[in-house]
Motif scaffolding. Structure first.
Motif, PDB file in Angstrom:
ATOM      1  N   THR A   1      11.552  40.929  -8.410  1.00 32.26           N
ATOM      2  CA  THR A   1      11.520  40.356  -7.061  1.00 32.26           C
ATOM      3  C   THR A   1      12.231  41.268  -6.067  1.00 32.26           C
ATOM      4  O   THR A   1      11.826  41.368  -4.912  1.00 32.26           O
ATOM      5  CB  THR A   1      12.132  38.943  -7.026  1.00 32.26           C
TER       6      THR A   1
ATOM      7  N   VAL B   1      12.175  32.535  -9.105  1.00 32.90           N
ATOM      8  CA  VAL B   1      10.787  32.810  -8.755  1.00 32.90           C
ATOM      9  C   VAL B   1       9.994  32.671 -10.052  1.00 32.90           C
ATOM     10  O   VAL B   1      10.374  33.230 -11.080  1.00 32.90           O
ATOM     11  CB  VAL B   1      10.638  34.230  -8.172  1.00 32.90           C
TER      12      VAL B   1
ATOM     13  N   ILE C   1       5.506  34.917  -3.058  1.00 28.76           N
ATOM     14  CA  ILE C   1       6.804  35.074  -2.415  1.00 28.76           C
ATOM     15  C   ILE C   1       6.639  36.019  -1.230  1.00 28.76           C
ATOM     16  O   ILE C   1       5.958  37.047  -1.335  1.00 28.76           O
ATOM     17  CB  ILE C   1       7.844  35.640  -3.404  1.00 28.76           C
TER      18      ILE C   1
ATOM     19  N   CYS D   1      13.827  35.973   1.346  1.00 28.80           N
ATOM     20  CA  CYS D   1      12.586  35.798   0.581  1.00 28.80           C
ATOM     21  C   CYS D   1      12.360  34.303   0.436  1.00 28.80           C
ATOM     22  O   CYS D   1      13.294  33.543   0.152  1.00 28.80           O
ATOM     23  CB  CYS D   1      12.690  36.434  -0.800  1.00 28.80           C
TER      24      CYS D   1
ATOM     25  N   ASP E   1       9.296  31.018  -0.580  1.00 29.90           N
ATOM     26  CA  ASP E   1       8.052  30.659  -1.253  1.00 29.90           C
ATOM     27  C   ASP E   1       7.046  30.114  -0.236  1.00 29.90           C
ATOM     28  O   ASP E   1       7.329  30.075   0.969  1.00 29.90           O
ATOM     29  CB  ASP E   1       8.308  29.681  -2.404  1.00 29.90           C
TER      30      ASP E   1
END
Length: 139
Positions: free
Chosen positions: A59, A89, A95, A117, A119
Motif C-alpha cells: 500500500t 487494506v 484504495i 489514503c 477506501d
C-alpha cells in the motif's frame, strides 16, 4: 524538466488502485514476508481480519507511485515517511492515495506532503506525511 520552483503549497495529486491476490503474492516473494494474514486459506487471522490483508509495503507503493508519477513527478528521493495505518487494506478493495504539498524548503530542495489514503466509502485507512528530496535537474 520541471523543478522545485514549479511546485506550490496546496498542490494535490491522487491515484487509485485495486490490490489483487497476484499483487500480494508478488509482494510476499519480493519481501520474503509470508505472514499468514495475507493468505486467504489461512484460518489463524480470521478472528481479527475476516479477509486477507494487503501488506503495508504494497500500500505504501501506491503513495510512492503518486510521488514519482504525479507530485512532484520529477526525480526525487524519499527521505522520511510517517504513516499510521488506521484500517487494514483488503484484497479487492480500491484504495485512493492523495498527497498534498504542505511545505517547500527550496534551500534544501525538500518537499513535505500530507498523505491520506482512503477506501471507496471515503474511510481513511492510512494517514501521515512524507518528506522528499527533489533532485537538482541541473546536475
Amino acid at each position: 524538466m520541471p523543478s522545485i520552483n514549479d511546485i506550490s503549497i496546496g498542490q494535490t495529486a491522487r491515484l487509485e488502485r485495486e490490490f489483487t491476490e497476484e499483487d500480494v503474492r508478488v509482494s510476499k516473494e519480493l519481501t520474503r514476508d509470508y505472514s499468514p494474514v495475507y493468505d486467504k486459506d489461512e484460518q489463524a487471522w480470521k478472528k481479527h481480519y475476516p479477509k486477507p490483508i494487503v501488506p503495508a509495503l504494497l500500500t505504501e507503493g501506491l503513495i510512492t507511485q503518486v510521488i514519482s508519477s504525479k507530485l512532484p513527478g520529477i526525480p526525487c528521493v524519499l527521505l522520511q515517511k510517517d504513516l499510521v495505518f488506521y484500517s487494514p487494506v483488503h484484497v479487492g478493495e480500491v484504495i485512493t492515495a492523495e498527497l498534498v504539498i504542505i511545505d517547500i524548503n527550496k534551500e534544501r530542495n525538500w518537499l513535505t506532503q500530507k498523505v491520506t489514503c482512503y477506501d471507496v466509502d471515503g474511510k481513511e485507512v492510512i494517514k501521515g506525511q512524507v518528506v522528499i528530496y527533489v533532485l537538482d535537474n541541473s546536475l
